[in-house]
Design a protein around this motif. Structure first.
Motif, short mmCIF file in Angstrom:
data_model
loop_
_atom_site.label_atom_id
_atom_site.label_comp_id
_atom_site.label_asym_id
_atom_site.label_seq_id
_atom_site.Cartn_x
_atom_site.Cartn_y
_atom_site.Cartn_z
N ARG A 26 57.13 16.43 -4.24
CA ARG A 26 57.95 16.06 -5.39
C ARG A 26 58.99 14.99 -5.06
O ARG A 26 59.41 14.86 -3.91
N LEU A 27 59.39 14.28 -6.10
CA LEU A 27 60.55 13.39 -6.01
C LEU A 27 61.81 14.24 -5.90
O LEU A 27 61.77 15.46 -6.14
N LYS A 28 62.94 13.63 -5.59
CA LYS A 28 64.19 14.39 -5.44
C LYS A 28 64.57 15.12 -6.72
O LYS A 28 65.20 16.17 -6.68
N ASN A 29 64.19 14.56 -7.88
CA ASN A 29 64.54 15.19 -9.14
C ASN A 29 63.57 16.30 -9.55
O ASN A 29 63.71 16.91 -10.60
N GLY A 30 62.56 16.55 -8.71
CA GLY A 30 61.61 17.63 -8.97
C GLY A 30 60.30 17.19 -9.57
O GLY A 30 59.33 17.97 -9.59
N LEU A 31 60.21 15.96 -10.06
CA LEU A 31 58.96 15.48 -10.66
C LEU A 31 57.87 15.39 -9.59
O LEU A 31 58.08 14.85 -8.51
N ALA A 32 56.70 15.95 -9.90
CA ALA A 32 55.59 15.90 -8.95
C ALA A 32 55.06 14.49 -8.82
O ALA A 32 54.93 13.76 -9.81
N PHE A 33 54.77 14.08 -7.58
CA PHE A 33 54.13 12.78 -7.37
C PHE A 33 52.78 12.77 -8.07
O PHE A 33 51.99 13.71 -7.98
N SER A 34 52.49 11.67 -8.77
CA SER A 34 51.22 11.52 -9.47
C SER A 34 50.97 10.04 -9.70
O SER A 34 51.91 9.27 -9.95
N SER A 35 49.70 9.63 -9.61
CA SER A 35 49.35 8.25 -9.90
C SER A 35 49.71 7.88 -11.33
O SER A 35 50.02 6.72 -11.63
N ARG A 36 49.69 8.86 -12.22
CA ARG A 36 49.98 8.60 -13.64
C ARG A 36 51.47 8.38 -13.90
O ARG A 36 51.83 7.96 -15.01
#
Length: 285
Positions: free
Chosen positions: A179-189
């Motif tokens: 995840r990014l620091k803000n919690g968002l999962a890494f994704s190509s989209r």
């Protein structure tokens, strides 16, 4: 790093490596590589003598032609990433190499129950495309290990199921969502998101965690009410909710208070971008 683009060249290379008794690790991707992919590659290096990454934007798993056309393809940048990570082999075939007679009448692999529920219900045919291409890659590469992220949790269970039921001698190893620091999962989209949407997108994981805390506090009671409140919070933030519910984390059956191991699976739209995420939890009593 060796780049292989044909199945014939791949076959010869794999046979050579097998004769040398090398342990092969496969990281299947659709390219547009990010930190999550890199973590999978690093994990593969711990298990395998030879790490093979595949890049193939698989048309069979897209239920929408427009989605396929706009899917981000960054092959040159991806090659630089893989060289930097000292990947041994990149398999990057053309569509005509994988589907020489087209897709319409191509043999496919289907995991009946798991492919048709939840995400499979919203995206008919998607998981057939996934399992078919993964099966083809397994046949071509014959890896000892293959590595998948847990962000695509339903996909992971489906792959594990068909590997078990079709007797592939392959160990499937998964990695928790990066995840990014803000919690968002890494994704190509994530590249589809505007700057404002990128900030908003992190709210999805926050709501998942908050919902789990409430479920644990209530010991699984008032679940319907808790889920509805979570959906309303997402809608108020500008999300269009497709899937947000609790399932058995081992079977993806609907939630039961008798089952202790559970997962929230979420699929939402933010603008024109579909985001998926999940988090497992265990009921204590």
């Amino acid at each position: 790093m060796r780049i292989i683009k044909t199945t014939d060249a791949l076959y010869k290379t794999i046979q050579f490596l097998k004769k040398k008794q090398k342990k092969l690790g496969l990281v299947p991707t659709m390219g547009n590589l990010h930190k999550g992919h890199i973590k999978l590659i690093l994990l593969a290096k711990k298990y395998a003598d030879i790490v093979i990454v595949s890049i193939f934007v698989n048309p069979m798993q897209f239920d929408n032609l427009l989605d396929l056309k706009k899917y981000p393809q960054t092959f040159i940048e991806d090659c630089l990433v893989l060289k930097n990570e000292k990947v041994d082999i990149l398999f990057a075939p053309k569509i005509s190499e994988i589907y020489p007679d087209g897709l319409k009448m191509h043999t496919y692999i289907q995991v009946p129950k798991l492919s048709k529920i939840i995400e499979g219900k919203s995206r008919p045919g998607h998981f057939i495309g996934v399992t078919t291409i993964i099966g083809k890659l397994f046949n071509l590469i014959q890896p000892n290990f293959s590595f998948f992220g847990e962000k695509d949790y339903q996909q992971l269970l489906i792959v594990k199921t068909f590997v078990k039921e079709l007797n592939y001698p392959i160990k499937i190893i998964s990695l928790p969502t990066i995840r990014l620091k803000n919690g968002l999962a890494f994704s190509s989209r994530n590249k589809y998101l505007t700057n404002i949407e990128l900030q908003k997108a992190s709210f999805l994981y926050k709501i998942i965690r908050k919902t789990i805390n409430i479920i644990l506090k209530n010991n699984g009671k008032k679940l319907h009410q808790t889920i509805n409140l979570a959906k309303m919070s997402l809608i108020q933030k500008g999300f269009l909710v497709d899937i947000f519910n609790v399932y058995n984390s081992q079977t993806l059956d609907d939630f039961s208070e008798k089952n202790k191991k559970n997962i929230i699976l979420a699929s939402v739209w933010l603008g024109s971008t579909r985001l998926i995420d999940n988090k497992k939890f265990t009921l204590l009593n």
